[in-house]
Design an enzyme around this catalytic site. Structure first.
Site, PDB file in Angstrom:
ATOM      1  CB  ILE A  14      -0.874  -0.028   1.171  1.00 48.75           C
ATOM      2  CG1 ILE A  14      -2.022   1.117   1.114  1.00 48.75           C
ATOM      3  CG2 ILE A  14      -0.160   0.024   2.491  1.00 48.75           C
ATOM      4  CD1 ILE A  14      -2.808   1.096   2.274  1.00 48.75           C
ATOM      5  CE  LYS A  34      12.075  -9.909  -0.856  1.00 46.48           C
ATOM      6  NZ  LYS A  34      13.126 -10.135   0.093  1.00 46.48           N
ATOM      7  N   GLY A  47      -7.875  -8.071   8.573  1.00 42.74           N
ATOM      8  CA  GLY A  47      -8.545  -7.454   9.695  1.00 42.74           C
ATOM      9  C   GLY A  47      -9.240  -5.974   8.689  1.00 42.74           C
ATOM     10  CD  GLU A 113      -8.967  -5.445  13.667  1.00 43.72           C
ATOM     11  OE1 GLU A 113      -8.045  -4.867  13.752  1.00 43.72           O
ATOM     12  OE2 GLU A 113      -9.456  -5.891  12.558  1.00 43.72           O
ATOM     13  CG  ASP A 220      14.813  -7.215   1.238  1.00 40.43           C
ATOM     14  OD1 ASP A 220      15.668  -8.031   2.034  1.00 40.43           O
ATOM     15  OD2 ASP A 220      14.150  -7.657   0.542  1.00 40.43           O
ATOM     16  CG  HIS A 241      -1.714 -11.485  14.881  1.00 38.52           C
ATOM     17  ND1 HIS A 241      -2.749 -12.405  15.286  1.00 38.52           N
ATOM     18  CD2 HIS A 241      -2.319 -10.513  14.207  1.00 38.52           C
ATOM     19  CE1 HIS A 241      -3.906 -11.729  15.218  1.00 38.52           C
ATOM     20  NE2 HIS A 241      -3.703 -10.594  14.465  1.00 38.52           N
ATOM     21  NE  ARG A 288      -3.022  -7.114  16.073  1.00 37.88           N
ATOM     22  CZ  ARG A 288      -2.764  -6.773  15.039  1.00 37.88           C
ATOM     23  NH1 ARG A 288      -1.658  -6.604  14.613  1.00 37.88           N
ATOM     24  NH2 ARG A 288      -3.801  -6.644  13.974  1.00 37.88           N
ATOM     25  CG  HIS A 349       1.410  -9.690  12.822  1.00 39.94           C
ATOM     26  ND1 HIS A 349       0.804 -10.505  11.744  1.00 39.94           N
ATOM     27  CD2 HIS A 349       0.459  -8.769  12.834  1.00 39.94           C
ATOM     28  CE1 HIS A 349      -0.184  -9.574  11.334  1.00 39.94           C
ATOM     29  NE2 HIS A 349      -0.373  -8.523  12.012  1.00 39.94           N
ATOM     30  NE  ARG A 384       0.433  -3.185  13.347  1.00 39.00           N
ATOM     31  CZ  ARG A 384      -0.355  -3.917  12.434  1.00 39.00           C
ATOM     32  NH1 ARG A 384      -1.389  -3.408  12.458  1.00 39.00           N
ATOM     33  NH2 ARG A 384      -0.339  -5.204  12.666  1.00 39.00           N
TER      34      ARG A 384
END
Length: 526
Positions: A14, A34, A47, A113, A220, A241, A288, A349, A384
């Site tokens: 994104i 790649k 989600g 969530e 990378d 996660h 989480r 995750h 996060r």
């Protein structure tokens, strides 16, 4: 051979795709990835994407939830900026053709969530990332100013080092002129010269044995910036996660979205007893980090391999409607989630740290930007908040696009960069060594630098990683480049940064022993 462009975008999630679309009307864009264009972490996101949409939700609540989840380590200015700019970026995604689910009355069907105080997650069934990826790829392929190069692997960033000048760590005037890029189909290395370079290379999950990340997630961009003497931060904050599908033979681990707990699914031990209330008053909807550590603790004290996620008390048709892909996936393992509980375990995750950037995505290296999971913006802090990652990526893509459009026309290409010079041979026994080192590196990180850490574990991990580093660098100097070898080099650099920063943080806080769950008062493990 040289390739020249105004904007060189590395990565096709994104962040990379939306940045390319936002600048393509202003200059030439080359976007390299790649793997295939849709082989990204974004495409695996189930989600949804978090943004304030309807009352009673508001920006203040979203900001507060993010700060709490980040355990007091977020940059509040960044949190406020991302939350306030999120709604306009959602509108842009919709304009680009992303189809979020709606209720019968036409309003968006917002999910809730872990860690969220309101329903604010826009989603498309249980494959939101794939829907976003689909829409953005369609737009990118249609734009005449965007050239797409699949199976092109960025190896090294080009700086003053490549024109014969000494570059030191913490230099204030390091500049990026593009990258050396390996064409994986021809095994030729090209010199890509650009006025502005954008790293959107995703996460680092494959440094662990068990991860929800696709195989391309090998850190990378972070490794390249580290080698180019740029600033990397907060690498110790790896988010696990809590609910990946327990299926030991599968890689990557199949994610069971947090939205399922928001829907009402409950975590239970193998004897069908709820346990999260003992760890947090929010129960199965705790953030989480708390849930992952609680599960890890339960597995250790019980000597079991997984816990259950139970949604069998919910309406079967609603389950299948909200989570059609999870329903079908579990059926392949003879698990009917409308009748059977789902076996789950934590898996690596998301990386909350990465390449240090400012409010516009600018790194410590001039002419170089980083967006998405590879960047450390200050939004996530130590942990996060669910569904904040996709919105962070597009908000920063927008800010980076606005900043670079204003500056790129004043920049010049660095024409004096020499072509890649690398000769050698590779033998089958060397390829075997690469595979062995890759597996050993993952085992070291999983055993010593996982959910629970201690000074002794970190020290052992560093010692063992140094041996693999020396062996890998020796192969790199002797061998023709291979994808696996280049990824292994990058992951070793990432592992070194994670261990070093975790050691520094523990030492600064006087932590000398492993912290089991009841002693971890801060809400996450250092």
């Amino acid at each position: 051979m040289n390739r020249k462009t105004d904007f060189l975008v590395v990565g096709s999630g994104i962040g990379g795709l939306s940045f390319a679309l936002k600048v393509a009307d202003h200059g030439k864009v080359i976007l390299i990835t790649k793997g295939a264009l849709d082989n990204t972490n974004t495409a695996y996101a189930q989600g949804g994407i978090a943004a304030v949409t309807y009352a009673p939700d508001d920006a203040g609540k979203h900001i507060k939830d993010t700060l709490i989840c980040g355990a007091g380590l977020c940059d509040e200015e960044v949190v406020r900026m991302v939350v306030e700019e999120a709604p306009s970026q959602i509108k842009e995604l919709i304009r680009w053709g992303v189809k979020f689910d709606r209720r019968p009355d036409g309003q968006y069907d917002l999910a809730k969530e872990g860690g969220h105080s309101e329903h604010r997650i826009l989603h498309h069934k249980d494959n939101t990332g794939a829907e976003i990826e689909r829409a953005l790829i369609k737009q990118v392929r249609a734009h005449k100013n965007i050239e797409i190069l699949e199976y092109y692997f960025a190896l090294e960033l080009l700086t003053q080092h490549h024109i014969g000048k000494l570059v030191k760590k913490n230099d204030k005037n390091i500049e990026c002129y593009g990258a050396y890029v390996l064409d994986l189909k021809t095994q030729k290395v090209f010199t890509f010269l650009s006025k502005v370079t954008i790293l959107a290379t995703g996460g680092t999950g494959n440094i662990y044995n068990t991860t929800t990340n696709p195989p391309v997630a090998t850190g990378d961009g972070i490794a390249m910036v580290h080698r180019a003497k740029g600033i990397i931060e907060n690498m110790e904050f790896i988010q696990f996660h809590p609910t990946s599908l327990y299926n030991p033979d599968e890689r990557p681990s199949y994610l069971i979205t947090e939205a399922m707990r928001g829907f009402g699914a409950i975590l239970k031990t193998q004897d069908a007893k709820e346990f999260m209330d003992r760890y947090d008053k929010r129960g199965s909807l705790a953030p989480r980090d708390i849930v992952a550590r609680a599960i890890d603790h339960e597995l250790k004290i019980r000597g079991e391999d997984f816990v259950y996620l139970d949604c069998t008390h919910k309406d079967p048709e609603e389950i299948k409607s909200h989570f059609p892909n999870i329903y079908q996936k579990c059926l392949t393992l003879d698990i009917d989630i409308t009748k059977d509980m789902i076996p789950v375990v934590p898996a690596a995750h998301y990386l909350c740290g990465g390449i240090k950037v400012d409010i516009n995505g600018q790194t410590s290296i001039q002419r170089l930007y980083a967006i998405g999971e590879t960047a450390s913006t200050g939004l996530h802090g130590g942990n996060r908040l669910a569904s904040n990652s996709l919105i962070e990526a597009i908000v920063y893509a927008d800010r980076a696009a606005r900043a670079t459009v204003n500056e790129y026309s004043t920049l010049r290409l660095q024409e004096s960069i020499s072509d890649w010079d690398h000769e050698g041979t590779t033998h089958m026994e060397e390829l075997v060594l690469i595979t062995q080192n890759y597996r050993e590196m993952q085992q070291i990180m999983s055993n010593y630098v996982g959910i629970v850490r201690s000074n002794l574990r970190l020290e052992r991990a560093m010692n063992r990683l140094e041996i693999i580093y020396r062996e890998t660098e020796d192969l790199y100097k002797k061998s023709i480049l291979t994808k696996n070898l280049c990824e292994l080099r990058n992951l070793i650099a990432v592992g070194y940064l994670i261990i070093r920063m975790a050691k520094n943080l523990r030492e600064s806080r006087g932590l000398h022993y492993s912290l089991d769950y009841p002693a971890a008062k801060t809400g996450f493990e250092f």
